[in-house]
Design an enzyme around this catalytic site. Structure first.
Site, PDB file in Angstrom:
ATOM      1  CB  SER A  16      -0.949  -0.072   1.183  1.00  0.00           C
ATOM      2  OG  SER A  16      -2.121   0.599   0.878  1.00  0.00           O
ATOM      3  CG  HIS A  74      -5.697  -2.585   0.520  1.00  0.00           C
ATOM      4  ND1 HIS A  74      -4.955  -2.227  -0.584  1.00  0.00           N
ATOM      5  CD2 HIS A  74      -5.212  -1.852   1.559  1.00  0.00           C
ATOM      6  CE1 HIS A  74      -4.069  -1.314  -0.218  1.00  0.00           C
ATOM      7  NE2 HIS A  74      -4.203  -1.076   1.065  1.00  0.00           N
ATOM      8  CE  LYS A  81      -0.015   5.267  -1.900  1.00  0.00           C
ATOM      9  NZ  LYS A  81      -1.009   4.607  -2.678  1.00  0.00           N
ATOM     10  CD1 TRP A 103      -8.136   3.339  -1.791  1.00  0.00           C
ATOM     11  CD2 TRP A 103      -9.750   4.394  -2.914  1.00  0.00           C
ATOM     12  NE1 TRP A 103      -8.071   4.678  -1.466  1.00  0.00           N
ATOM     13  CE2 TRP A 103      -9.053   5.336  -2.143  1.00  0.00           C
ATOM     14  CE3 TRP A 103     -10.809   4.824  -3.705  1.00  0.00           C
ATOM     15  CZ2 TRP A 103      -9.371   6.698  -2.135  1.00  0.00           C
ATOM     16  CZ3 TRP A 103     -11.140   6.187  -3.697  1.00  0.00           C
ATOM     17  CH2 TRP A 103     -10.422   7.101  -2.924  1.00  0.00           C
TER      18      TRP A 103
HETATM   19  C1  GCU Z   1      -5.436   4.715   1.767  1.00  0.00           C
HETATM   20  C2  GCU Z   1      -4.864   5.494   0.620  1.00  0.00           C
HETATM   21  C3  GCU Z   1      -4.052   4.615  -0.318  1.00  0.00           C
HETATM   22  C4  GCU Z   1      -3.019   3.838   0.471  1.00  0.00           C
HETATM   23  C5  GCU Z   1      -3.698   3.094   1.601  1.00  0.00           C
HETATM   24  C6  GCU Z   1      -2.736   2.389   2.549  1.00  0.00           C
HETATM   25  O1  GCU Z   1      -6.413   3.836   1.303  1.00  0.00           O
HETATM   26  O2  GCU Z   1      -5.934   6.109  -0.049  1.00  0.00           O
HETATM   27  O3  GCU Z   1      -3.375   5.401  -1.279  1.00  0.00           O
HETATM   28  O4  GCU Z   1      -2.313   2.964  -0.366  1.00  0.00           O
HETATM   29  O5  GCU Z   1      -4.413   4.014   2.401  1.00  0.00           O
HETATM   30  O6  GCU Z   1      -1.582   2.733   2.636  1.00  0.00           O
HETATM   31  O7  GCU Z   1      -3.213   1.498   3.263  1.00  0.00           O
END
Ligand code: GCU
Length: 423
Positions: free
Chosen positions: A263, A404, A267, A354
């Site tokens: 997540s 997720h 990144k 998402w």
């Molecule tokens: C939120 C956010 C995402 C991210 C996620 C996470 O959902 O919008 O961009 O990847 O958190 O880090 O769990």
């Protein structure tokens, strides 16, 4: 008059129903806008890159700079000092299969410093171990029940599930996230695992008074400049500095370090892999917007939404692309291409709309021509594989069933792939 009010009422009702039925974010593939995928091989002068040498000499660094200036932000200068200290060691961890080390890393600049603890597990019977390196969300003590894991004293995110309401870590949260960390499987596979609580590097809140950024400020400065780093770049920087530690540890093979992240931390692993070419491989688990997913598709989370919900993750310049993805000079497949020719795994989850699974997949596909320049195989077709049917080349991709998260299934695939392409 009566008729007019009736008409007005009718008009109002239609608008209300429309607003309710139109979701704020697009989850409909037929509504993805037409957009031009920036060609990773096309230089700013309009030439097409046809060899790996030209990619490295003429294209890569210019592309990297675009991501630095527009998306993640530049690191503002060098640090003054980096020190490591092994603060704890155990010879009998993970059902007797692993050794454990806890290393305190201290980064100093301008007479200020921050420290973070790297928790490391290595298979007992092995020397020079390849290793997965990743940040974690809630503290090292949450990745396993091991009572010897030093609990962080940094700010942690509140969590209803873990009963955290005062941003303080809780003894009762030991092992709370162990399902995301298949440590025994990793050890059995011949790999090590190193993890850092990301909040020790920079607490995940829109406040730049603390964390790594604050070491770099000039007198009176309170925030990074618009082109300077956000939190993702700071977390990535800490992964690189941990690689410096691995270079000093004879038990670890510093040439076989795989940056992993889930997540927002996916990144982070991608940006770490693009920024530091010592990383031997990169895994992005459900990284979504600002990670592996193509921004210009505007599917699920958008640039405007991420910059609003998490204004501290990217550099301020990234705000210029809120509701304006068309003008972004790059897209995320080019970030993936910056990792070439090193092995790269992009993974999605079916119920994680998402994060735009299709956008993550296409990104890996569009990065493939750069891998091909190096004679490496990537994603051969733009048709997504079925769920739970991984494509494992130097560029790998899977979409698994479920939400997720990071699961044993994910780790099973990563280990198998890493054995083939990194070990
Ligand atoms: C939120 C956010 C995402 C991210 C996620 C996470 O959902 O919008 O961009 O990847 O958190 O880090 O769990």
């Amino acid at each position: 008059m009566k008729l007019l009010s009736l008409l007005l009422f009718f008009f109002f009702m239609v608008q209300m129903t429309k607003a309710q039925s139109e979701p704020e974010y697009n989850y409909d593939e037929s509504k993805v806008p037409e957009f031009k995928v920036p060609d990773p091989l096309l230089t700013f002068n309009g030439d097409i890159i046809t060899s790996s040498e030209d990619w490295l000499e003429k294209r890569r660094s210019g592309l990297y700079t675009l991501f630095e200036e527009n998306v993640y932000g530049e690191v503002p200068g060098e640090i003054d000092d980096l020190a490591f200290e092994v603060i704890e060691q155990g010879e009998d961890a993970i059902n007797g299969k692993a050794i454990r080390k806890q290393v305190k890393a201290t980064i100093s600049k301008n007479n200020r410093s921050i420290s973070f603890t790297v928790l490391i597990y290595l298979p007992k019977e092995k020397s020079k171990t390849p290793i997965f390196l990743s940040h974690n969300f809630l503290g090292n003590h949450t990745v396993n029940e091991d009572p010897n894991i030093i609990m962080t004293d940094a700010w942690v995110m509140n969590s209803d599930k873990l009963g955290i309401t005062d941003n303080r870590p809780k003894e009762s949260s030991r092992g709370a996230r162990s399902h995301r960390w298949a440590i025994e499987k990793i050890i059995d596979g011949g790999f090590g695992l190193a993890t850092i609580y990301y909040g020790e590097v920079d607490p995940d809140k829109n406040d730049f008074s603390d964390g790594l950024h604050s070491l770099f400020y000039e007198d009176g400065q309170k925030n990074p400049k618009p082109e300077e780093w956000g939190s993702i770049a700071a977390w990535s920087f800490a992964l690189s500095k941990t690689l410096d530690y691995f270079e000093t540890d004879i038990d670890i093979d510093e040439t076989k370090v795989i940056a992993f992240g889930h997540s927002r931390l996916g990144k982070t692993s991608l940006w770490a892999g693009a920024s530091d070419q010592r990383f031997a491989g990169v895994i992005s688990n459900d990284s979504g917007c600002g990670g592996a997913a193509l921004s210009k598709r505007k599917f699920g989370e958008t640039v405007a939404r991420i910059n609003t919900s998490f204004p501290h993750w990217f550099c301020d310049n990234f705000n210029a692309y809120n509701d304006n993805e068309e003008t972004l000079p790059v897209d995320q497949h080019q970030l993936l291409a910056l990792i070439a020719p090193r092995p790269l795994y992009v993974a999605s989850a079916q119920e994680d709309e998402w994060a735009d699974p299709r956008g993550e997949f296409l990104s890996a596909y569009y990065a493939t021509p750069v891998y091909n320049l190096f004679g490496k195989e990537g994603i051969p077709s733009n048709i997504m594989p079925e769920v739970n049917q991984p494509i494992q080349n130097t560029v790998a991709y899977h979409i698994r069933t479920g939400k997720h998260d990071v699961t044993d299934y994910d780790w099973g695939q990563y280990i198998k792939w890493a054995k083939k392409f990194v070990e």
